[in-house]
Design a protein around this motif. Structure first.
Motif, PDB file in Angstrom:
ATOM      1  N   VAL A   1       7.237  -3.811 -12.626  1.00 25.15           N
ATOM      2  CA  VAL A   1       5.965  -4.425 -12.233  1.00 25.15           C
ATOM      3  C   VAL A   1       6.170  -5.916 -11.970  1.00 25.15           C
ATOM      4  CG1 VAL A   1       3.606  -4.953 -12.957  1.00 25.15           C
ATOM      5  CG2 VAL A   1       4.611  -2.725 -13.506  1.00 25.15           C
ATOM      6  N   ASN A   2       5.671  -6.357 -10.815  1.00 23.81           N
ATOM      7  CA  ASN A   2       5.774  -7.745 -10.340  1.00 23.81           C
ATOM      8  C   ASN A   2       7.169  -8.124  -9.848  1.00 23.81           C
ATOM      9  OD1 ASN A   2       3.048  -8.449 -10.659  1.00 23.81           O
ATOM     10  ND2 ASN A   2       3.362  -8.850 -12.844  1.00 23.81           N
ATOM     11  N   GLN A   3       8.112  -7.186  -9.901  1.00 19.83           N
ATOM     12  CA  GLN A   3       9.384  -7.413  -9.235  1.00 19.83           C
ATOM     13  C   GLN A   3       9.255  -6.942  -7.786  1.00 19.83           C
ATOM     14  OE1 GLN A   3      13.092  -6.530 -11.149  1.00 19.83           O
ATOM     15  NE2 GLN A   3      12.182  -6.493 -13.188  1.00 19.83           N
TER      16      GLN A   3
ATOM     17  N   ALA B   1      11.118  -7.936   1.336  1.00 17.80           N
ATOM     18  CA  ALA B   1      10.905  -7.884  -0.105  1.00 17.80           C
ATOM     19  C   ALA B   1       9.440  -7.552  -0.357  1.00 17.80           C
ATOM     20  CB  ALA B   1      11.270  -9.220  -0.745  1.00 17.80           C
ATOM     21  N   VAL B   2       9.188  -6.422  -1.009  1.00 21.67           N
ATOM     22  CA  VAL B   2       7.821  -5.963  -1.257  1.00 21.67           C
ATOM     23  C   VAL B   2       7.587  -5.908  -2.766  1.00 21.67           C
ATOM     24  CG1 VAL B   2       6.120  -4.160  -0.810  1.00 21.67           C
ATOM     25  CG2 VAL B   2       7.967  -4.560   0.835  1.00 21.67           C
ATOM     26  N   ARG B   3       6.488  -6.493  -3.218  1.00 25.87           N
ATOM     27  CA  ARG B   3       6.211  -6.576  -4.650  1.00 25.87           C
ATOM     28  C   ARG B   3       5.697  -5.250  -5.203  1.00 25.87           C
ATOM     29  NH1 ARG B   3       1.829  -8.078  -7.883  1.00 25.87           N
ATOM     30  NH2 ARG B   3       0.543  -8.383  -6.012  1.00 25.87           N
ATOM     31  N   VAL B   4       6.142  -4.928  -6.409  1.00 27.54           N
ATOM     32  CA  VAL B   4       5.666  -3.743  -7.122  1.00 27.54           C
ATOM     33  C   VAL B   4       4.439  -4.143  -7.934  1.00 27.54           C
ATOM     34  CG1 VAL B   4       6.232  -1.987  -8.843  1.00 27.54           C
ATOM     35  CG2 VAL B   4       8.003  -2.801  -7.266  1.00 27.54           C
ATOM     36  N   VAL B   5       3.317  -3.460  -7.711  1.00 31.09           N
ATOM     37  CA  VAL B   5       2.089  -3.823  -8.420  1.00 31.09           C
ATOM     38  C   VAL B   5       1.821  -2.916  -9.617  1.00 31.09           C
ATOM     39  CG1 VAL B   5       1.049  -4.856  -6.379  1.00 31.09           C
ATOM     40  CG2 VAL B   5       0.659  -2.435  -6.853  1.00 31.09           C
TER      41      VAL B   5
ATOM     42  N   GLY C   1       0.806  -1.211   0.000  1.00 30.16           N
ATOM     43  CA  GLY C   1       0.000   0.000   0.000  1.00 30.16           C
ATOM     44  C   GLY C   1       0.842   1.265   0.000  1.00 30.16           C
ATOM     45  N   GLU C   2       2.146   1.116   0.098  1.00 28.14           N
ATOM     46  CA  GLU C   2       3.054   2.259   0.097  1.00 28.14           C
ATOM     47  C   GLU C   2       3.495   2.593  -1.323  1.00 28.14           C
ATOM     48  OE1 GLU C   2       5.793   2.085   3.865  1.00 28.14           O
ATOM     49  OE2 GLU C   2       5.472   0.036   3.161  1.00 28.14           O
ATOM     50  N   GLU C   3       4.182   3.721  -1.448  1.00 31.66           N
ATOM     51  CA  GLU C   3       4.755   4.125  -2.721  1.00 31.66           C
ATOM     52  C   GLU C   3       6.265   4.264  -2.582  1.00 31.66           C
ATOM     53  OE1 GLU C   3       3.024   7.760  -4.020  1.00 31.66           O
ATOM     54  OE2 GLU C   3       1.064   6.877  -4.459  1.00 31.66           O
ATOM     55  N   ALA C   4       6.964   3.986  -3.653  1.00 35.07           N
ATOM     56  CA  ALA C   4       8.406   4.217  -3.698  1.00 35.07           C
ATOM     57  C   ALA C   4       8.698   5.097  -4.901  1.00 35.07           C
ATOM     58  CB  ALA C   4       9.173   2.903  -3.793  1.00 35.07           C
ATOM     59  N   LEU C   5       9.768   5.851  -4.794  1.00 31.17           N
ATOM     60  CA  LEU C   5      10.160   6.793  -5.835  1.00 31.17           C
ATOM     61  C   LEU C   5      11.414   6.278  -6.525  1.00 31.17           C
ATOM     62  CD1 LEU C   5       9.218   9.742  -6.661  1.00 31.17           C
ATOM     63  CD2 LEU C   5      11.092  10.551  -5.219  1.00 31.17           C
ATOM     64  N   MET C   6      11.376   6.246  -7.858  1.00 30.30           N
ATOM     65  CA  MET C   6      12.580   5.930  -8.621  1.00 30.30           C
ATOM     66  C   MET C   6      12.727   6.965  -9.724  1.00 30.30           C
ATOM     67  SD  MET C   6      12.867   1.754  -8.952  1.00 30.30           S
ATOM     68  CE  MET C   6      14.614   1.829  -9.434  1.00 30.30           C
ATOM     69  N   PHE C   7      13.944   7.123 -10.209  1.00 34.04           N
ATOM     70  CA  PHE C   7      14.214   8.097 -11.254  1.00 34.04           C
ATOM     71  C   PHE C   7      14.609   7.376 -12.533  1.00 34.04           C
ATOM     72  CE2 PHE C   7      15.092  10.272  -7.219  1.00 34.04           C
ATOM     73  CZ  PHE C   7      14.204  11.332  -7.343  1.00 34.04           C
ATOM     74  N   GLU C   8      13.972   7.787 -13.623  1.00 35.29           N
ATOM     75  CA  GLU C   8      14.161   7.134 -14.917  1.00 35.29           C
ATOM     76  C   GLU C   8      14.816   8.110 -15.888  1.00 35.29           C
ATOM     77  OE1 GLU C   8      10.964   4.500 -16.963  1.00 35.29           O
ATOM     78  OE2 GLU C   8      10.609   6.562 -17.633  1.00 35.29           O
ATOM     79  N   PRO C   9      15.886   7.710 -16.562  1.00 40.00           N
ATOM     80  CA  PRO C   9      16.523   8.605 -17.537  1.00 40.00           C
ATOM     81  C   PRO C   9      15.535   9.027 -18.618  1.00 40.00           C
ATOM     82  CG  PRO C   9      17.917   6.707 -17.074  1.00 40.00           C
ATOM     83  CD  PRO C   9      16.581   6.420 -16.447  1.00 40.00           C
ATOM     84  N   VAL C  10      15.541  10.301 -18.964  1.00 36.82           N
ATOM     85  CA  VAL C  10      14.623  10.763 -20.006  1.00 36.82           C
ATOM     86  C   VAL C  10      14.963  10.125 -21.348  1.00 36.82           C
ATOM     87  CG1 VAL C  10      14.114  12.944 -18.870  1.00 36.82           C
ATOM     88  CG2 VAL C  10      16.055  12.810 -20.437  1.00 36.82           C
TER      89      VAL C  10
END
Length: 215
Positions: free
Chosen positions: A198-200, A208-212, A179-188
């Protein structure tokens, strides 16, 4: 036409990116460290995928502004320890790392998180991993201006970083099964590359928390 060698390297890079473990720092526990990390990534263009290289840690610190003694030594408890990103224990650390004076307690917490992450995920020297953040809302460098408030220092700033004035990454939110959020940065230059998450799982507070979903 692409050569077989080029295709093999591209395939290897894709597999490495998809399989790299992800450490997530809880910014409610280490806000100053998250600020430094976000400044390095968003404002200086430092990478979010790092390669562990613990034997190089001491030399890396000697090459950046955290070399002891440093400007943080003897400061009050809210800024008495030097933090650097990329981390000293990575191949990307060293000269040009972004540094910030932070509370020693935060540095200890981050070190513990990283050490536990290495052990839990069997991240050996030479292995790559990714970096994410949770509870980063309100931290200037994680979403707002890149204007240096005065506490960010880079020693031996590379010419490229010296010219960098705007972010070269975009912010993506990872929705977690907790139910939480995580922040990641993606190269433009690689838009959509984080959709692979997703699903990792990400490592958050030693679980270990799954990304939905990735927004």
């Amino acid at each position: 036409m692409l050569s077989l060698r080029t295709l093999l390297f591209a395939a290897l890079a894709a597999v490495t990116a998809a399989s790299a473990a992800t450490v997530t720092f809880d910014c409610s526990r280490v806000p100053n460290i998250c600020s430094n990390d976000c400044y390095a990534i968003r404002c200086l263009g430092k990478p979010t995928t790092l390669t562990r290289n613990s034997p190089q840690a001491e030399d890396n610190r000697d090459a950046n502004a955290c070399r002891s003694p440093n400007r943080c030594s003897g400061n009050p408890s809210d800024s008495n320890s030097c933090d650097e990103y990329p981390f000293a224990s990575t191949s990307q650390g060293g000269a040009g790392a972004s540094t910030r004076c932070v509370p020693s307690q935060e540095n200890s917490r981050q070190g513990g998180t990283l050490s536990s992450f290495y052990t839990r995920n069997s991240v050996a020297n030479g292995d790559s991993y990714s970096v994410a953040f949770s509870n980063a809302s309100g931290l200037q460098y994680c979403s707002g201006s890149c204007t240096n408030s005065g506490n960010q220092l880079v020693r031996r700033l590379p010419a490229f970083a010296a010219r960098q004035e705007t972010s070269i990454v975009q912010t993506r939110k990872l929705l977690l099964a907790s139910g939480e959020e995580a922040l990641m940065f993606e190269p433009v230059s690689a838009r959509g590359s984080l959709n692979r998450m997703v699903n990792q799982t990400v490592d958050l507070r030693e679980e270990a928390v799954r990304v939905v979903a990735v927004l």
